[in-house]
Design a protein around this motif. Structure first.
Motif, short mmCIF file in Angstrom:
data_model
loop_
_atom_site.label_atom_id
_atom_site.label_comp_id
_atom_site.label_asym_id
_atom_site.label_seq_id
_atom_site.Cartn_x
_atom_site.Cartn_y
_atom_site.Cartn_z
N ASP A 52 66.09 -5.71 70.99
CA ASP A 52 66.59 -4.46 71.56
C ASP A 52 65.40 -3.54 71.83
N PRO A 53 65.05 -3.31 73.10
CA PRO A 53 63.89 -2.47 73.39
C PRO A 53 64.13 -0.99 73.10
N ILE A 54 65.39 -0.63 72.87
CA ILE A 54 65.74 0.75 72.56
C ILE A 54 67.16 0.75 71.98
N ASN A 55 67.40 1.64 71.04
CA ASN A 55 68.77 1.73 70.52
C ASN A 55 69.39 3.09 70.84
N LEU A 56 69.03 3.60 71.99
CA LEU A 56 69.58 4.84 72.53
C LEU A 56 70.37 4.52 73.79
N LYS A 70 77.35 6.04 65.68
CA LYS A 70 77.81 5.49 64.40
C LYS A 70 77.08 4.20 63.99
N THR A 71 75.85 4.00 64.45
CA THR A 71 75.15 2.77 64.10
C THR A 71 74.51 2.85 62.72
N GLY A 72 74.22 4.04 62.25
CA GLY A 72 73.56 4.20 60.97
C GLY A 72 72.08 3.82 61.01
N GLN A 73 71.55 3.62 62.18
CA GLN A 73 70.15 3.24 62.35
C GLN A 73 69.35 4.41 62.90
N PRO A 74 68.07 4.52 62.51
CA PRO A 74 67.23 5.54 63.15
C PRO A 74 67.07 5.22 64.63
N LYS A 75 67.04 6.25 65.44
CA LYS A 75 66.93 6.05 66.89
C LYS A 75 65.47 5.89 67.28
N GLY A 76 65.24 5.00 68.26
CA GLY A 76 63.87 4.82 68.70
C GLY A 76 63.71 3.79 69.81
N ARG A 77 62.49 3.75 70.34
CA ARG A 77 62.12 2.82 71.40
C ARG A 77 61.09 1.84 70.85
N PRO A 105 68.53 -0.57 78.05
CA PRO A 105 67.14 -1.00 78.19
C PRO A 105 66.29 -0.16 79.13
N PHE A 106 66.88 0.36 80.20
CA PHE A 106 66.09 1.12 81.18
C PHE A 106 65.69 2.51 80.69
N LEU A 107 66.14 2.89 79.49
CA LEU A 107 65.68 4.14 78.90
C LEU A 107 64.32 3.97 78.20
N ASN A 108 63.91 2.73 78.00
CA ASN A 108 62.58 2.48 77.44
C ASN A 108 61.58 2.52 78.60
N ASN A 109 60.65 3.47 78.56
CA ASN A 109 59.73 3.65 79.68
C ASN A 109 58.72 2.50 79.82
N LYS A 110 58.71 1.56 78.91
CA LYS A 110 57.82 0.38 79.00
C LYS A 110 58.59 -0.89 79.34
N SER A 129 72.75 -3.93 81.49
CA SER A 129 72.56 -2.49 81.66
C SER A 129 73.81 -1.85 82.25
N ASN A 130 73.99 -0.58 81.93
CA ASN A 130 75.06 0.19 82.58
C ASN A 130 74.56 0.76 83.91
N LEU A 131 73.27 0.61 84.21
CA LEU A 131 72.59 1.07 85.42
C LEU A 131 72.67 2.57 85.67
N SER A 132 73.21 3.32 84.72
CA SER A 132 73.32 4.76 84.91
C SER A 132 71.98 5.48 84.83
N SER A 133 71.02 4.86 84.15
CA SER A 133 69.71 5.49 84.05
C SER A 133 68.67 4.78 84.93
N PHE A 134 69.09 3.75 85.65
CA PHE A 134 68.17 3.02 86.51
C PHE A 134 67.93 3.80 87.79
N ASP A 135 66.67 4.02 88.11
CA ASP A 135 66.30 4.72 89.34
C ASP A 135 65.95 3.66 90.38
N LYS A 136 66.68 3.65 91.49
CA LYS A 136 66.46 2.59 92.47
C LYS A 136 65.05 2.62 93.06
N LYS A 137 64.30 3.70 92.83
CA LYS A 137 62.89 3.72 93.24
C LYS A 137 62.09 2.68 92.46
N ASN A 138 62.65 2.24 91.33
CA ASN A 138 61.99 1.24 90.49
C ASN A 138 62.45 -0.19 90.78
N ALA A 139 63.23 -0.38 91.83
CA ALA A 139 63.74 -1.72 92.15
C ALA A 139 62.61 -2.71 92.38
#
Length: 177
Positions: A52-56, A70-77, A105-110, A129-139
Motif C-alpha cells: 500500500d503506497p498510502i493509507n489515505l 476506522k483503520t486504527g493505523q497511523p496515516k502516511g505515505r 495510490p495516486f495521492l502518493n506523490n512518488k 484507483s477511484n481516479l478522483s485524485s488523478f490529474d489527466k495531465k499525468n496520463a
C-alpha cells in the motif's frame, strides 16, 4: 486441479512476459514444497506482494474503514526509498505487485517513480484507483511509468449512483480521466 486454475497458473507464472530463471525456480521450489511435500513451513520467496503506497483516501465511502477513519493505523505515505529497499530484496522473485489496499495510490506523490522502479525490475504492477485524485495531465507519466493494469473503482453509472458508495467522488471528472 481444474483446467481454469491450471491455465491461470501457467499464464501468471510460466508464460509471463517478466519471467526469469530466479522467479521460475523459486515458483517451482515453493510449488513442490506446498503441493507434493505438504510442508507446513515453505522455504522460498514470495511471488506476489500487496504494498500500500498510502493509507489515505480523498473519499469518505460508507463501506470503507479508511474513508470512515476506522483503520486504527497511523496515516502516511510510503517513501520511495522504503519501496526500493523491499524491491531490491525481493524483486528477483516477484511476478506481481498490487499497489493498492487501504488508500488511494495516486495521492502518493512518488507513485509514478514507485511503479517505474518495479517495472524496471520486471515485475507486473497493478493499481486500483477511484481516479478522483488523478490529474489527466499525468496520463503520459502513468503510461511511461510502465503500469500493467489499472483497475477503476467506479461504483455507479451516474453522479447520483456513484456518490452512494464513493462519497465525494465526481463522476464527470472520473469519466474524463
Amino acid at each position: 486441479m481444474k483446467n481454469g486454475l491450471l491455465k491461470k497458473i501457467l499464464q501468471t507464472y510460466v508464460f509471463n512476459k517478466y519471467i526469469g530463471l530466479k522467479k521460475l525456480s523459486n515458483f517451482f521450489v515453493i510449488g513442490i514444497q506446498h503441493q507434493f511435500l505438504k510442508n507446513s513451513k515453505i522455504v522460498g520467496y514470495p511471488t506476489r506482494l500487496v504494498i500500500d503506497p498510502i493509507n489515505l483516501c480523498n473519499l469518505k465511502c460508507p463501506l470503507c474503514p479508511t474513508g470512515q477513519g476506522k483503520t486504527g493505523q497511523p496515516k502516511g505515505r510510503m517513501k520511495l526509498s522504503d519501496f526500493k529497499k523491499i524491491i531490491d530484496e525481493l524483486g528477483d522473485y516477484l511476478y506481481e505487485i498490487d499497489l493498492f489496499n487501504w488508500g488511494e495510490p495516486f495521492l502518493n506523490n512518488k507513485i509514478y517513480e514507485i511503479i517505474n522502479y518495479a517495472h524496471q525490475k520486471r515485475i507486473q504492477v497493478n493499481i486500483s484507483s477511484n481516479l478522483s485524485s488523478f490529474d489527466k495531465k499525468n496520463a503520459k507519466k502513468l503510461v511511461e511509468s510502465g503500469l500493467d493494469n489499472l483497475i477503476v473503482s467506479l461504483d455507479g453509472a451516474s453522479q447520483e449512483s456513484l456518490t452512494k458508495y464513493r462519497c465525494g467522488g465526481d463522476f464527470e471528472k472520473i469519466w474524463r480521466a
